[in-house]
Design an enzyme around this catalytic site. Structure first.
Site, PDB file in Angstrom:
ATOM      1  N   GLY A   1      -8.567   4.905  -1.164  1.00  0.00           N
ATOM      2  CA  GLY A   1      -9.556   4.507  -2.160  1.00  0.00           C
ATOM      3  C   GLY A   1      -9.052   3.435  -3.103  1.00  0.00           C
ATOM      4  O   GLY A   1      -9.528   3.308  -4.216  1.00  0.00           O
TER       5      GLY A   1
ATOM      6  N   LYS B   1       0.828  -1.209   0.000  1.00  0.00           N
ATOM      7  CA  LYS B   1       0.000   0.000   0.000  1.00  0.00           C
ATOM      8  C   LYS B   1       0.861   1.257   0.000  1.00  0.00           C
ATOM      9  O   LYS B   1       1.896   1.296   0.660  1.00  0.00           O
ATOM     10  CB  LYS B   1      -0.903   0.037   1.249  1.00  0.00           C
ATOM     11  CG  LYS B   1      -2.004  -0.998   1.255  1.00  0.00           C
ATOM     12  CD  LYS B   1      -2.961  -0.758   2.408  1.00  0.00           C
ATOM     13  CE  LYS B   1      -4.077  -1.797   2.354  1.00  0.00           C
ATOM     14  NZ  LYS B   1      -5.063  -1.595   3.436  1.00  0.00           N
TER      15      LYS B   1
ATOM     16  N   ASN C   1     -11.569   8.642   7.081  1.00  0.00           N
ATOM     17  CA  ASN C   1     -11.986   9.647   6.113  1.00  0.00           C
ATOM     18  C   ASN C   1     -12.386  10.894   6.886  1.00  0.00           C
ATOM     19  O   ASN C   1     -13.328  10.870   7.673  1.00  0.00           O
ATOM     20  CB  ASN C   1     -13.150   9.137   5.271  1.00  0.00           C
ATOM     21  CG  ASN C   1     -12.755   7.917   4.467  1.00  0.00           C
ATOM     22  OD1 ASN C   1     -11.711   7.900   3.816  1.00  0.00           O
ATOM     23  ND2 ASN C   1     -13.551   6.880   4.539  1.00  0.00           N
TER      24      ASN C   1
ATOM     25  N   ARG D   1     -13.986  13.629   6.487  1.00  0.00           N
ATOM     26  CA  ARG D   1     -14.991  14.444   5.790  1.00  0.00           C
ATOM     27  C   ARG D   1     -16.363  13.827   6.010  1.00  0.00           C
ATOM     28  O   ARG D   1     -16.472  12.712   6.505  1.00  0.00           O
ATOM     29  CB  ARG D   1     -14.701  14.428   4.282  1.00  0.00           C
ATOM     30  CG  ARG D   1     -14.717  12.996   3.727  1.00  0.00           C
ATOM     31  CD  ARG D   1     -14.757  12.912   2.222  1.00  0.00           C
ATOM     32  NE  ARG D   1     -15.032  11.550   1.792  1.00  0.00           N
ATOM     33  CZ  ARG D   1     -14.147  10.581   1.697  1.00  0.00           C
ATOM     34  NH1 ARG D   1     -12.882  10.804   1.999  1.00  0.00           N
ATOM     35  NH2 ARG D   1     -14.509   9.365   1.291  1.00  0.00           N
TER      36      ARG D   1
ATOM     37  N   LYS E   1      -0.548  -8.001   5.585  1.00  0.00           N
ATOM     38  CA  LYS E   1      -1.120  -9.306   5.241  1.00  0.00           C
ATOM     39  C   LYS E   1      -2.372  -9.027   4.413  1.00  0.00           C
ATOM     40  O   LYS E   1      -3.143  -8.132   4.758  1.00  0.00           O
ATOM     41  CB  LYS E   1      -1.477 -10.047   6.534  1.00  0.00           C
ATOM     42  CG  LYS E   1      -2.306 -11.285   6.342  1.00  0.00           C
ATOM     43  CD  LYS E   1      -1.435 -12.486   6.110  1.00  0.00           C
ATOM     44  CE  LYS E   1      -2.289 -13.711   5.738  1.00  0.00           C
ATOM     45  NZ  LYS E   1      -1.513 -14.699   4.974  1.00  0.00           N
ATOM     46  N   TYR E   2      -2.567  -9.737   3.306  1.00  0.00           N
ATOM     47  CA  TYR E   2      -3.736  -9.504   2.462  1.00  0.00           C
ATOM     48  C   TYR E   2      -4.931 -10.298   2.994  1.00  0.00           C
ATOM     49  O   TYR E   2      -4.867 -11.513   3.140  1.00  0.00           O
ATOM     50  CB  TYR E   2      -3.430  -9.912   1.017  1.00  0.00           C
ATOM     51  CG  TYR E   2      -4.590  -9.709   0.063  1.00  0.00           C
ATOM     52  CD1 TYR E   2      -5.166  -8.450  -0.075  1.00  0.00           C
ATOM     53  CD2 TYR E   2      -5.091 -10.757  -0.694  1.00  0.00           C
ATOM     54  CE1 TYR E   2      -6.229  -8.247  -0.940  1.00  0.00           C
ATOM     55  CE2 TYR E   2      -6.154 -10.562  -1.572  1.00  0.00           C
ATOM     56  CZ  TYR E   2      -6.716  -9.307  -1.692  1.00  0.00           C
ATOM     57  OH  TYR E   2      -7.765  -9.099  -2.551  1.00  0.00           O
TER      58      TYR E   2
HETATM   59  C1  MV4 Z   1      -7.071  -4.237   2.248  1.00  0.00           C
HETATM   60  C2  MV4 Z   1      -7.702  -5.359   1.672  1.00  0.00           C
HETATM   61  C3  MV4 Z   1      -7.266  -6.613   2.044  1.00  0.00           C
HETATM   62  N1  MV4 Z   1      -6.228  -6.761   2.917  1.00  0.00           N
HETATM   63  N2  MV4 Z   1      -6.049  -4.437   3.132  1.00  0.00           N
HETATM   64  C4  MV4 Z   1      -9.092  -0.950  -0.521  1.00  0.00           C
HETATM   65  C5  MV4 Z   1      -9.268   0.519  -0.336  1.00  0.00           C
HETATM   66  C6  MV4 Z   1      -8.539   0.892   0.896  1.00  0.00           C
HETATM   67  N3  MV4 Z   1      -9.328   1.792   1.675  1.00  0.00           N
HETATM   68  C7  MV4 Z   1      -8.293  -0.391   1.601  1.00  0.00           C
HETATM   69  N4  MV4 Z   1      -8.643  -1.462   0.726  1.00  0.00           N
HETATM   70  C8  MV4 Z   1      -8.394  -2.767   1.036  1.00  0.00           C
HETATM   71  N5  MV4 Z   1      -7.404  -2.990   1.937  1.00  0.00           N
HETATM   72  C9  MV4 Z   1      -5.669  -5.679   3.433  1.00  0.00           C
HETATM   73  N6  MV4 Z   1      -4.641  -5.847   4.263  1.00  0.00           N
HETATM   74  C10 MV4 Z   1      -8.734  -5.138   0.779  1.00  0.00           C
HETATM   75  C11 MV4 Z   1      -9.087  -3.837   0.452  1.00  0.00           C
HETATM   76  C12 MV4 Z   1     -10.161  -3.717  -0.490  1.00  0.00           C
HETATM   77  C13 MV4 Z   1     -11.331  -3.037  -0.169  1.00  0.00           C
HETATM   78  C14 MV4 Z   1     -11.511  -2.408   1.051  1.00  0.00           C
HETATM   79  C15 MV4 Z   1     -12.684  -1.726   1.322  1.00  0.00           C
HETATM   80  C16 MV4 Z   1     -13.674  -1.683   0.370  1.00  0.00           C
HETATM   81  C17 MV4 Z   1     -13.519  -2.279  -0.840  1.00  0.00           C
HETATM   82  C18 MV4 Z   1     -12.345  -2.972  -1.128  1.00  0.00           C
HETATM   83  C19 MV4 Z   1     -12.209  -3.587  -2.361  1.00  0.00           C
HETATM   84  C20 MV4 Z   1     -11.051  -4.243  -2.663  1.00  0.00           C
HETATM   85  C21 MV4 Z   1     -10.031  -4.293  -1.725  1.00  0.00           C
END
Ligand code: MV4
Length: 448
Positions: free
Chosen positions: A164, A158, A290, A292, A201-202
């Site tokens: 977003g 990240k 966020n 806002r 970690k994903y």
């Molecule tokens: C993540 C994730 C999975 N694992 N972090 C996407 C936008 C940002 N605000 C954070 N996001 C994500 N972070 C980890 N460690 C998956 C997402 C993500 C997601 C998060 C919120 C709403 C929609 C999403 C769509 C795809 C991925």
């Protein structure tokens, strides 16, 4: 209370803020670009000034032009809405140096939480669960590999300055991680002028649940429960609802309290949304704040009965929040569908142009927040949202039925809209049963 404020936005949120001001007895100064000249919602403001050409970077985003309108309009405060300058700490600071109240957090609190890595650190210090992640910025390939081997693949890269979903990369093995690291750095540098990245970690198939918080300038902080925003496509939310179907009552209280604590610790004031992801087993992890008001705020207004825009203005003017935490109910179920001028059958391609006829739905528990009307021309320059359809009912099943009824009444002729995709989602068994994660739309609907 303020006598006069500037609404530094356009479209439905400008109209929403003007309406709140009228109810508070506050005069409004609106701004518009050449692309919005003559828009009818502008007539509801006491004054309106042109701030430049249609292109947002030459008008709504031009700080000097917005501040000039505020000076000419002789306002005491600026409400930024969402998007445009809403999370710009530099603009916020300029408002302060011009002695105009920014209706939002201080520039310091905004900057502190705008840095994703700093926000993560703050969450950790506040005992708010965060996804297992690297201790700060990753500077070498070796560090990245060591982290991935510690927590296990897949990992997510990240951008510190991201948000977003921009500048994120998933990697499932050593080789992929090495190349993804370089790509993510280059992309973040190009997009944000800051190539710093960190690793997490994903979490696969997460749900997106966020908590609304309000804080005043006297140390009072309350949460207004959660919104589930898992129905989204490419980080564009389509449907939001409260309560969330994906958390237990125990998780709800833990998450809402964590959000409240984080905002309190950050010395943050005004409205904030604390975003979490929830994994399949119900664990929740802080993602970002966020700073806002958000598009989906009406969902929270319906279940709590609290006007968030009026609350923002009152708090900015120095008033105390009139509630303690236990005064804030989460009553019934609310759902919001974003109505966009897009063609869902053509990959959500924008569909600007003249609305030949618009018939808005109504009836019990139905709210339509929109600046559009019959004869309105949707300009091609801005985001394509033309309105938000919100329902509030005693139960989620009643809310789904009410939304289907309201969508069938909503008639927009002349342009394409997202109404058909909403109808499809609302009748899908996975949605009806509340079995939805952030991959639902892309996996289930567009594949067919
Ligand atoms: C993540 C994730 C999975 N694992 N972090 C996407 C936008 C940002 N605000 C954070 N996001 C994500 N972070 C980890 N460690 C998956 C997402 C993500 C997601 C998060 C919120 C709403 C929609 C999403 C769509 C795809 C991925």
């Amino acid at each position: 209370m303020y006598q006069r404020i500037l609404v530094a936005n356009r479209g439905e949120i400008a109209l929403r803020i003007i309406r709140a001001c009228k109810e508070l007895g506050v005069e409004t100064v609106a701004i518009f670009s050449e692309g919005d000249r003559g828009a009818r919602y502008l007539d509801l403001a006491d004054e309106a000034y042109c701030v430049g050409p249609a292109k947002a970077s030459d008008s709504y985003l031009k700080i000097a032009n917005v501040i000039s309108a505020a000076e000419v309009g002789n306002v005491q405060a600026i409400h930024p809405g969402y998007g445009f300058l809403a999370e710009n700490a530099h603009f916020n600071e300029i408002c302060r140096s011009c002695k105009i109240d920014f209706i939002g957090p201080s520039p310091e609190a905004m900057a502190r939480l705008g840095d994703k890595n700093a926000a993560r650190e703050l969450a950790r210090e506040t005992n708010v669960p965060v996804v297992p992640g690297s201790d700060g910025i990753i500077s070498t390939e070796e560090e990245a590999l060591r982290f991935a081997h510690d927590v296990g693949f897949p990992v997510l890269i990240k951008a510190v300055a991201g948000g977003g979903g921009r500048g994120m990369r998933v990697a499932s093995n050593d080789l992929a991680l090495k190349s993804a690291l370089q790509q993510a750095r280059a992309e973040a540098e190009a997009a944000f002028g800051n190539g710093d990245v960190y690793l997490e970690k994903y979490i696969e198939h997460p749900r997106h649940v966020e908590v609304q918080v309000l804080a005043d300038n006297h140390g009072n902080v309350v949460h207004l429960w959660e919104r589930d925003c898992s129905v989204q496509r490419r980080h564009q939310k389509l449907i939001e609802e409260s309560p969330s179907t994906s958390i237990s009552p125990e998780t709800r209280s833990a998450m809402c309290d964590a959000a409240r604590r984080l905002i309190q610790t950050a010395n943050y004031t005004n409205a904030a949304t604390v975003e979490f992801i929830v994994d399949k087993t119900g664990n929740f992890y802080f993602i970002e704040v966020n700073a806002r008001i958000q598009v989906e705020h009406p969902v929270t207004e319906m279940v709590t009965g609290i006007d968030l825009i009026k609350s923002q203005i009152r708090v900015a003017a120095g008033e105390r929040l009139p509630w303690s935490q236990t005064d804030i109910p989460q009553r019934g179920a609310a759902i919001e569908c974003r109505i966009n001028a897009e063609n869902p059958r053509r990959n959500f391609q924008p569909s600007p142009g003249k609305i030949e006829q618009l018939i808005a739905p109504g009836g019990f528990g139905v709210r339509f927040d929109s600046h559009a009307h019959s004869g309105y021309v949707v300009p091609p320059y801005y985001d394509s949202m033309i309105g938000k359809l919100i329902v509030h009912q005693a139960t989620r099943a009643d809310a789904i039925a009410a939304m289907q009824r309201a969508l069938s009444e909503l008639h927009v002729a002349g342009i394409e809209t997202t109404v058909p995709i909403h109808q499809e989602i609302l009748s899908h068994s996975a949605f009806v049963e509340g079995r939805i994660d952030t991959t639902f739309v892309e996996r289930t609907l567009l594949a067919e």
